[in-house]
Design a protein around this motif. Structure first.
Motif, PDB file in Angstrom:
ATOM      1  N   THR A  46      37.972 -30.462  31.358  1.00  0.00           N
ATOM      2  CA  THR A  46      37.251 -30.816  32.582  1.00  0.00           C
ATOM      3  C   THR A  46      36.593 -32.187  32.356  1.00  0.00           C
ATOM      4  O   THR A  46      36.256 -32.545  31.223  1.00  0.00           O
ATOM      5  CB  THR A  46      36.182 -29.768  32.954  1.00  0.00           C
ATOM      6  N   GLY A  47      36.435 -32.940  33.438  1.00  0.00           N
ATOM      7  CA  GLY A  47      35.850 -34.278  33.303  1.00  0.00           C
ATOM      8  C   GLY A  47      36.794 -35.212  32.563  1.00  0.00           C
ATOM      9  O   GLY A  47      36.371 -36.029  31.744  1.00  0.00           O
ATOM     10  N   ALA A  48      38.104 -35.084  32.871  1.00  0.00           N
ATOM     11  CA  ALA A  48      39.114 -35.860  32.127  1.00  0.00           C
ATOM     12  C   ALA A  48      39.321 -37.262  32.712  1.00  0.00           C
ATOM     13  O   ALA A  48      40.097 -38.045  32.181  1.00  0.00           O
ATOM     14  CB  ALA A  48      40.440 -35.103  32.125  1.00  0.00           C
ATOM     15  N   LEU A  52      34.820 -39.383  27.294  1.00  0.00           N
ATOM     16  CA  LEU A  52      35.319 -38.486  26.239  1.00  0.00           C
ATOM     17  C   LEU A  52      36.506 -37.668  26.720  1.00  0.00           C
ATOM     18  O   LEU A  52      37.457 -37.432  25.967  1.00  0.00           O
ATOM     19  CB  LEU A  52      34.222 -37.498  25.802  1.00  0.00           C
ATOM     20  N   GLY A  53      36.457 -37.201  27.980  1.00  0.00           N
ATOM     21  CA  GLY A  53      37.529 -36.359  28.510  1.00  0.00           C
ATOM     22  C   GLY A  53      38.859 -37.075  28.455  1.00  0.00           C
ATOM     23  O   GLY A  53      39.882 -36.503  28.053  1.00  0.00           O
ATOM     24  N   ARG A  54      38.855 -38.344  28.848  1.00  0.00           N
ATOM     25  CA  ARG A  54      40.106 -39.131  28.812  1.00  0.00           C
ATOM     26  C   ARG A  54      40.603 -39.290  27.378  1.00  0.00           C
ATOM     27  O   ARG A  54      41.787 -39.085  27.101  1.00  0.00           O
ATOM     28  CB  ARG A  54      39.861 -40.503  29.450  1.00  0.00           C
ATOM     29  N   ASP A  71      39.110 -33.212  37.243  1.00  0.00           N
ATOM     30  CA  ASP A  71      37.969 -34.103  37.471  1.00  0.00           C
ATOM     31  C   ASP A  71      37.704 -34.157  38.976  1.00  0.00           C
ATOM     32  O   ASP A  71      38.611 -33.942  39.785  1.00  0.00           O
ATOM     33  CB  ASP A  71      38.242 -35.521  36.935  1.00  0.00           C
ATOM     34  N   ILE A  72      36.473 -34.474  39.313  1.00  0.00           N
ATOM     35  CA  ILE A  72      36.111 -34.679  40.717  1.00  0.00           C
ATOM     36  C   ILE A  72      36.636 -36.040  41.180  1.00  0.00           C
ATOM     37  O   ILE A  72      36.874 -36.258  42.367  1.00  0.00           O
ATOM     38  CB  ILE A  72      34.571 -34.572  40.881  1.00  0.00           C
ATOM     39  N   ASN A  73      36.826 -36.943  40.213  1.00  0.00           N
ATOM     40  CA  ASN A  73      37.305 -38.296  40.481  1.00  0.00           C
ATOM     41  C   ASN A  73      38.840 -38.311  40.391  1.00  0.00           C
ATOM     42  O   ASN A  73      39.409 -38.406  39.311  1.00  0.00           O
ATOM     43  CB  ASN A  73      36.656 -39.233  39.447  1.00  0.00           C
ATOM     44  N   THR A  96      42.446 -32.252  41.094  1.00  0.00           N
ATOM     45  CA  THR A  96      41.116 -32.672  41.522  1.00  0.00           C
ATOM     46  C   THR A  96      40.285 -31.411  41.712  1.00  0.00           C
ATOM     47  O   THR A  96      40.692 -30.502  42.439  1.00  0.00           O
ATOM     48  CB  THR A  96      41.209 -33.466  42.847  1.00  0.00           C
ATOM     49  N   CYS A  97      39.153 -31.351  41.015  1.00  0.00           N
ATOM     50  CA  CYS A  97      38.316 -30.147  41.111  1.00  0.00           C
ATOM     51  C   CYS A  97      36.847 -30.530  40.925  1.00  0.00           C
ATOM     52  O   CYS A  97      36.500 -31.209  39.955  1.00  0.00           O
ATOM     53  CB  CYS A  97      38.730 -29.141  40.028  1.00  0.00           C
ATOM     54  N   ASP A  98      36.036 -30.114  41.865  1.00  0.00           N
ATOM     55  CA  ASP A  98      34.593 -30.283  41.704  1.00  0.00           C
ATOM     56  C   ASP A  98      34.085 -29.033  40.976  1.00  0.00           C
ATOM     57  O   ASP A  98      33.959 -27.960  41.579  1.00  0.00           O
ATOM     58  CB  ASP A  98      33.936 -30.433  43.081  1.00  0.00           C
ATOM     59  N   CYS A  99      33.820 -29.188  39.702  1.00  0.00           N
ATOM     60  CA  CYS A  99      33.460 -28.031  38.856  1.00  0.00           C
ATOM     61  C   CYS A  99      32.103 -27.436  39.224  1.00  0.00           C
ATOM     62  O   CYS A  99      31.761 -26.355  38.753  1.00  0.00           O
ATOM     63  CB  CYS A  99      33.442 -28.432  37.389  1.00  0.00           C
ATOM     64  N   SER A 100      31.332 -28.150  40.036  1.00  0.00           N
ATOM     65  CA  SER A 100      30.015 -27.609  40.418  1.00  0.00           C
ATOM     66  C   SER A 100      30.158 -26.559  41.523  1.00  0.00           C
ATOM     67  O   SER A 100      29.203 -25.899  41.891  1.00  0.00           O
ATOM     68  CB  SER A 100      29.085 -28.732  40.888  1.00  0.00           C
ATOM     69  N   ASN A 124      35.194 -27.507  28.138  1.00  0.00           N
ATOM     70  CA  ASN A 124      34.212 -27.761  29.195  1.00  0.00           C
ATOM     71  C   ASN A 124      33.467 -29.041  28.847  1.00  0.00           C
ATOM     72  O   ASN A 124      32.519 -29.039  28.063  1.00  0.00           O
ATOM     73  CB  ASN A 124      33.243 -26.584  29.299  1.00  0.00           C
ATOM     74  N   ASN A 125      33.930 -30.138  29.442  1.00  0.00           N
ATOM     75  CA  ASN A 125      33.420 -31.465  29.078  1.00  0.00           C
ATOM     76  C   ASN A 125      32.729 -32.179  30.244  1.00  0.00           C
ATOM     77  O   ASN A 125      31.870 -33.030  30.013  1.00  0.00           O
ATOM     78  CB  ASN A 125      34.613 -32.305  28.563  1.00  0.00           C
ATOM     79  N   ALA A 126      33.075 -31.837  31.501  1.00  0.00           N
ATOM     80  CA  ALA A 126      32.490 -32.557  32.651  1.00  0.00           C
ATOM     81  C   ALA A 126      30.961 -32.513  32.549  1.00  0.00           C
ATOM     82  O   ALA A 126      30.393 -31.481  32.207  1.00  0.00           O
ATOM     83  CB  ALA A 126      32.949 -31.921  33.958  1.00  0.00           C
ATOM     84  N   SER A 176      28.223 -29.771  24.571  1.00  0.00           N
ATOM     85  CA  SER A 176      26.787 -29.743  24.880  1.00  0.00           C
ATOM     86  C   SER A 176      26.235 -31.117  24.514  1.00  0.00           C
ATOM     87  O   SER A 176      26.830 -32.137  24.897  1.00  0.00           O
ATOM     88  CB  SER A 176      26.118 -28.592  24.117  1.00  0.00           C
ATOM     89  N   SER A 177      25.174 -31.179  23.738  1.00  0.00           N
ATOM     90  CA  SER A 177      24.550 -32.475  23.442  1.00  0.00           C
ATOM     91  C   SER A 177      23.461 -32.261  22.399  1.00  0.00           C
ATOM     92  O   SER A 177      22.987 -31.130  22.215  1.00  0.00           O
ATOM     93  CB  SER A 177      23.927 -33.008  24.733  1.00  0.00           C
ATOM     94  N   SER A 178      23.024 -33.364  21.767  1.00  0.00           N
ATOM     95  CA  SER A 178      21.822 -33.251  20.908  1.00  0.00           C
ATOM     96  C   SER A 178      20.652 -32.823  21.791  1.00  0.00           C
ATOM     97  O   SER A 178      19.705 -32.185  21.321  1.00  0.00           O
ATOM     98  CB  SER A 178      21.524 -34.588  20.223  1.00  0.00           C
ATOM     99  N   LYS A 227      28.803 -44.380  23.361  1.00  0.00           N
ATOM    100  CA  LYS A 227      28.975 -45.547  24.249  1.00  0.00           C
ATOM    101  C   LYS A 227      30.067 -45.320  25.296  1.00  0.00           C
ATOM    102  O   LYS A 227      31.119 -45.973  25.271  1.00  0.00           O
ATOM    103  CB  LYS A 227      29.328 -46.785  23.415  1.00  0.00           C
ATOM    104  N   THR A 228      29.842 -44.379  26.209  1.00  0.00           N
ATOM    105  CA  THR A 228      30.816 -44.173  27.295  1.00  0.00           C
ATOM    106  C   THR A 228      30.267 -44.707  28.615  1.00  0.00           C
ATOM    107  O   THR A 228      30.956 -44.666  29.629  1.00  0.00           O
ATOM    108  CB  THR A 228      31.107 -42.675  27.507  1.00  0.00           C
ATOM    109  N   GLY A 229      29.003 -45.123  28.609  1.00  0.00           N
ATOM    110  CA  GLY A 229      28.371 -45.604  29.840  1.00  0.00           C
ATOM    111  C   GLY A 229      27.459 -44.566  30.469  1.00  0.00           C
ATOM    112  O   GLY A 229      26.628 -44.903  31.313  1.00  0.00           O
ATOM    113  N   GLY A 304      22.222 -45.601  33.272  1.00  0.00           N
ATOM    114  CA  GLY A 304      23.225 -44.599  33.643  1.00  0.00           C
ATOM    115  C   GLY A 304      24.580 -45.196  33.937  1.00  0.00           C
ATOM    116  O   GLY A 304      24.781 -46.415  33.852  1.00  0.00           O
ATOM    117  N   GLN A 305      25.491 -44.285  34.279  1.00  0.00           N
ATOM    118  CA  GLN A 305      26.891 -44.654  34.518  1.00  0.00           C
ATOM    119  C   GLN A 305      26.980 -45.572  35.738  1.00  0.00           C
ATOM    120  O   GLN A 305      26.463 -45.234  36.798  1.00  0.00           O
ATOM    121  CB  GLN A 305      27.683 -43.365  34.759  1.00  0.00           C
ATOM    122  N   LYS A 306      27.638 -46.721  35.559  1.00  0.00           N
ATOM    123  CA  LYS A 306      27.822 -47.625  36.707  1.00  0.00           C
ATOM    124  C   LYS A 306      28.829 -47.001  37.660  1.00  0.00           C
ATOM    125  O   LYS A 306      29.796 -46.389  37.221  1.00  0.00           O
ATOM    126  CB  LYS A 306      28.357 -48.983  36.231  1.00  0.00           C
TER     127      LYS A 306
END
Ligand SMILES: NC(=O)c1ccc[n+]([C@@H]2O[C@H](COP(=O)([O-])OP(=O)(O)OC[C@H]3O[C@@H](n4cnc5c(N)ncnc54)[C@H](O)[C@@H]3O)[C@@H](O)[C@H]2O)c1
Length: 309
Positions: A46-48, A52-54, A71-73, A96-100, A124-126, A176-178, A227-229, A304-306
């Protein structure tokens, strides 16, 4: 007499297994654990559509996996799909999928099952980040953080875990994340959603383990900034211990952790020490250390992400 004999047997079995586990851990500390083969496995990311997903999609394409990319995009996702095909993916499908949105996750999941097959590795990355202090963050944005960063994991598990259980084969990966391990100033909703994702993945892992479904693996990934933005403008005041990670490095470590079936991956390594210190240090000492390391200020420059045109 019988109960004490059986409890003595249980104790001996426990001790025997413990010695074996310690020896196994020592061996795999010296010799890297063999990596599993993912050729032909159907992997959903998800979020490909970026970040990171790509990069995960491209790595698994080179390892011969069948890719299902969500991805939603739409545009970004289709671009990843094309890149994965060029990188040698056996088969790659973009949805195309809005995971929310729970109903959308279930609908697209059914479509995937019909058109591609059962997912054997679910990543689960999105993710999204609001980057606002708690009282400044509108309710809708906080709800969205939970919907994407945590609740989507519930729906994807509901959709794909039953087939994994039936086959006693599968791998569940939670990005997840730190911020899913340690609270961060200015990231309350994001932290809460990432703690939730961590706790959920760990609990389902225990649940499948207790049901003796040893063929279902779990990997929970907790990286510091990459550094993904997504965290553009954020800083680290301790780059030697807590560097901002290069995406290629992070993805290499994630793929390695999946192939070695590691349960936890924290990056950089200093996070393991931070989590330990958080548990053992007196609160005043932990706060002094956090202040000294500048961790209260990491979000101060958040942009944040541009938006992509
Ligand atoms: N970049 C970092 O510093 C960092 C650090 C720790 C954890 N993470 C986590 O890593 C994961 C990947 O982040 P990234 O850095 O590649 O960011 P990114 O913004 O490049 O990628 C996130 C992807 O998720 C997609 N997405 C967002 N909302 C969605 C939705 N509702 N449905 C489907 N797709 C959706 C976006 O379109 C995007 O392609 C996220 O879960 C993030 O929280 C990132």
């Amino acid at each position: 007499m019988a109960p004490s004999l059986s409890s003595a047997k249980e104790l001996l079995r426990f001790l025997g297994k413990s010695v074996f586990t310690v020896l196994e851990t020592m061996v795999f500390t010296l010799i890297p654990k063999p990596r599993k083969n993912v050729a032909g496995e159907i992997i959903l990311i998800t979020g490909a559509g970026s970040g990171l997903g790509r990069l995960l999609a491209l790595k698994f394409a080179r390892l011969g996996a069948v890719l299902v990319l969500w991805d939603i995009n739409k545009e970004g996702n289709e671009e990843t799909c094309k890149m994965a095909q060029d990188a040698g993916a056996v088969r790659a499908y973009a949805y195309t999928c809005d995971c929310s949105r729970k109903e959308e996750v279930y609908r697209v999941a059914d479509q995937v099952k019909k058109e591609v097959g059962d997912i054997s590795i679910l990543i689960n990355n999105a993710g999204i980040v609001t980057g606002k202090k708690f009282l400044d963050c509108p309710d809708e944005l906080m709800e969205k953080s939970f919907d994407v960063n945590f609740k989507a994991h519930l729906w994807t598990y509901k959709a794909f875990l039953p087939a994994m259980i039936a086959n006693d084969h599968g791998h569940l990966v939670c990005i997840s994340s730190s911020a899913g391990l340690i609270g961060v100033n200015g990231l309350a909703d994001y932290c809460a959603s990432k703690f939730a994702a961590f706790g959920f993945a760990e609990s389902v892992f225990i649940e499948t383990f207790a049901q003796n479904k040893r063929g279902i693996k779990t990997t929970i990934v907790c990286p510091f900034f990459i550094k993904t933005g997504m965290f553009e403008g954020c800083t680290t005041s301790c780059p030697s211990l807590l560097p901002i990670l290069e995406p290629e490095y992070a993805v290499r470590k994630i793929v390695d952790a999946i192939l070695q079936e590691k349960l936890y991956l924290y990056m950089p390594r200093f996070l393991y020490i931070m989590v330990f210190l958080k548990s053992v240090l007196p609160l005043k000492m932990a706060l002094l250390l956090a202040e000294y390391m500048g961790t209260f200020k990491v979000m101060d420059g958040f942009l944040g992400q541009k938006k992509k045109d």
